[in-house]
Design an enzyme around this catalytic site. Sequence first.
Site, PDB file in Angstrom:
ATOM      1  CG  ASP A  83      -2.312   0.920   0.841  1.00  0.00           C
ATOM      2  OD1 ASP A  83      -2.960   0.981   1.887  1.00  0.00           O
ATOM      3  OD2 ASP A  83      -2.509   1.041  -0.345  1.00  0.00           O
TER       4      ASP A  83
ATOM      5  CE  LYS B  61      -3.195   4.753  -0.235  1.00  0.00           C
ATOM      6  NZ  LYS B  61      -3.914   3.449  -0.495  1.00  0.00           N
TER       7      LYS B  61
ATOM      8  CG  ASN C 207      -0.457   4.360   3.337  1.00  0.00           C
ATOM      9  OD1 ASN C 207      -1.688   4.966   3.871  1.00  0.00           O
ATOM     10  ND2 ASN C 207      -0.636   3.292   2.605  1.00  0.00           N
TER      11      ASN C 207
ATOM     12  CG  ASP D 239      -2.308   2.764   7.262  1.00  0.00           C
ATOM     13  OD1 ASP D 239      -3.060   3.159   6.681  1.00  0.00           O
ATOM     14  OD2 ASP D 239      -2.548   1.552   7.742  1.00  0.00           O
TER      15      ASP D 239
ATOM     16  CB  THR E 121      -5.733   6.251  -5.327  1.00  0.00           C
ATOM     17  OG1 THR E 121      -5.606   6.435  -6.611  1.00  0.00           O
ATOM     18  CG2 THR E 121      -4.352   6.370  -4.626  1.00  0.00           C
TER      19      THR E 121
HETATM   20  N1  LIG Z   1       1.600  12.807  12.123  1.00  0.00           N
HETATM   21  C1  LIG Z   1       1.346  11.606  12.266  1.00  0.00           C
HETATM   22  N2  LIG Z   1       2.257  11.042  13.087  1.00  0.00           N
HETATM   23  C2  LIG Z   1       1.928   9.682  13.271  1.00  0.00           C
HETATM   24  N3  LIG Z   1       0.924   8.950  12.523  1.00  0.00           N
HETATM   25  C3  LIG Z   1      -0.111   9.643  12.131  1.00  0.00           C
HETATM   26  N4  LIG Z   1      -1.309   8.910  11.365  1.00  0.00           N
HETATM   27  C4  LIG Z   1      -1.227   7.525  11.604  1.00  0.00           C
HETATM   28  C5  LIG Z   1      -0.640   6.677  10.783  1.00  0.00           C
HETATM   29  C6  LIG Z   1      -0.995   5.149  10.960  1.00  0.00           C
HETATM   30  C7  LIG Z   1      -0.039   4.323  11.213  1.00  0.00           C
HETATM   31  N5  LIG Z   1      -0.488   3.115  11.362  1.00  0.00           N
HETATM   32  C8  LIG Z   1      -1.730   3.150  11.072  1.00  0.00           C
HETATM   33  N6  LIG Z   1      -2.284   1.952  11.046  1.00  0.00           N
HETATM   34  C9  LIG Z   1      -3.749   1.747  10.797  1.00  0.00           C
HETATM   35  O1  LIG Z   1      -4.404   2.482  10.673  1.00  0.00           O
HETATM   36  N7  LIG Z   1      -3.918   0.609  10.856  1.00  0.00           N
HETATM   37  C10 LIG Z   1      -5.319   0.101  10.612  1.00  0.00           C
HETATM   38  C11 LIG Z   1      -6.316   1.364  10.705  1.00  0.00           C
HETATM   39  C12 LIG Z   1      -7.759   0.858  10.215  1.00  0.00           C
HETATM   40  C13 LIG Z   1      -8.153  -0.752  10.163  1.00  0.00           C
HETATM   41  C14 LIG Z   1      -7.092  -1.618  10.252  1.00  0.00           C
HETATM   42  C15 LIG Z   1      -7.357  -3.000  10.215  1.00  0.00           C
HETATM   43  F1  LIG Z   1      -7.947  -3.484  11.370  1.00  0.00           F
HETATM   44  F2  LIG Z   1      -8.100  -2.961   9.167  1.00  0.00           F
HETATM   45  F3  LIG Z   1      -6.256  -3.911   9.942  1.00  0.00           F
HETATM   46  C16 LIG Z   1      -5.783  -1.214  10.613  1.00  0.00           C
HETATM   47  S1  LIG Z   1      -2.267   4.559  10.832  1.00  0.00           S
HETATM   48  C17 LIG Z   1       0.192  11.060  11.674  1.00  0.00           C
HETATM   49 BR1  LIG Z   1      -0.886  11.989  10.681  1.00  0.00          BR
END
Ligand SMILES: Nc1ncnc(NCCc2cnc(NC(=O)Nc3cccc(C(F)(F)F)c3)s2)c1Br
Length: 274
Positions: free
Chosen positions: A137, A139, A142, A155, A173
Site C-alpha cells: 500500500d 502511496k 501512507n 500504516d 486510489t
Molecule cells: N503525524 C502523524 N504521526 C503519526 N501517525 C500519524 N497517522 C497515523 C498513521 C498510521 C500508522 N499506522 C496506522 N495503522 C492503521 O491505521 N491501521 C489500521 C487502520 C484501520 C483498520 C485496520 C485494520 F483493522 F483493518 F487492520 C488497521 S495509521 C500521523 Br498523521
Amino acid sequence: PTIRTPPLWTLNNFDLGSGLGKGQFGRVYLAREKTSGFIVALKVLNISELIKNNAEKQLLREVEIQNNLRHPNILRLYGHFYDKKYVFLILEYAAKGELFRHLRKCTRFTEKRASKYIAQMAGALGYIHKKHVIHRDIKPENLLLDLDDQLKIADFGWSVHAPSQRRKTLCGTKDYLPPEMVENQPHDEKIDLWSLGVLCYELLTGNAPFEESANGRDTTYKRIAKADFTIPDHVSVDARDLISSLLQRDPNKRLPIKNVLNHPWILKHQKNSN
Ligand SMILES: Nc1ncnc(NCCc2cnc(NC(=O)Nc3cccc(C(F)(F)F)c3)s2)c1Br
C-alpha cells in the site's frame, strides 16, 4: 534476566492533544504519556466498524508485523490497547505529517529531495522484503515525515485520509496498483517495486503516471496493465531510467531494491557522496 512484561496501557495513561488526521475507521490524535511525557500519535479505531468490515484479523496481522520491524524509515507501532468501544494504536509521532501534503503544497519536489525520499523508501523496502513482508500500500498518504525530514512508512493496515486535500478517489486510489494486481495474478514483494516507481514518478511530476483521468477508472486499469505512461521532459535522464526500470509489466524485469540503492540517480544526489 527479568522478563519485561509490557505495561497494560489504558487511555488514562495519556493526555490527548489535537487531532492529526482521520481515517476510514477512526481518528489520529497527538498524545502524551503522563509519567514519561513521551509524545505519541494515538490512532483510535472503532471496534464495531472493524467488526462490520471483519478487519480484526488484519489488525492483528498489522500489530504482529509491526512488532518485529525496527527501521529508521518505518513508523513504529509501540503497542495497542482497547476498551469496550475502541482499539487504540500507540504510534510513533511524525512531526511533519503526511508527505502528500508537502507534495501538494509545492506541486512537485526537486530531483535532490525526491531522490532522498526514494533512497529512504528503498532502504525500508529492502529491510521489510528481507523479512518477507510486503507493504502493498505504498502511496504518498501512507508516508509521513519526522522533524528531521526523515521519511516514515506508516500504516501496515489501511490508509489514513487527511481531513483535507484527499485524493480524488476515496479509500485507496487505484493509481498505485501494479499490473499483476489489476489482473488478479499472484503477487509477491515485487509489487512494492512497481509502487516505488509510481511514487518516484509522482514526487517528480506531482501526478501519478496512470492517473485516473477524466475518462474513468477502467482506462486506468488498461494503462496500468500495458504499463502505458509518458514521462514529462523536465525529468532528468537518470530519473527517467529509474522510473522505467521499476514500471516494468513483468515483475521479474523490475530493478531489484539493491540496484535501486546504487542507481546513478540515487548516488549522484547523496549529500556527502565521496
Ligand atoms: N503525524 C502523524 N504521526 C503519526 N501517525 C500519524 N497517522 C497515523 C498513521 C498510521 C500508522 N499506522 C496506522 N495503522 C492503521 O491505521 N491501521 C489500521 C487502520 C484501520 C483498520 C485496520 C485494520 F483493522 F483493518 F487492520 C488497521 S495509521 C500521523 Br498523521
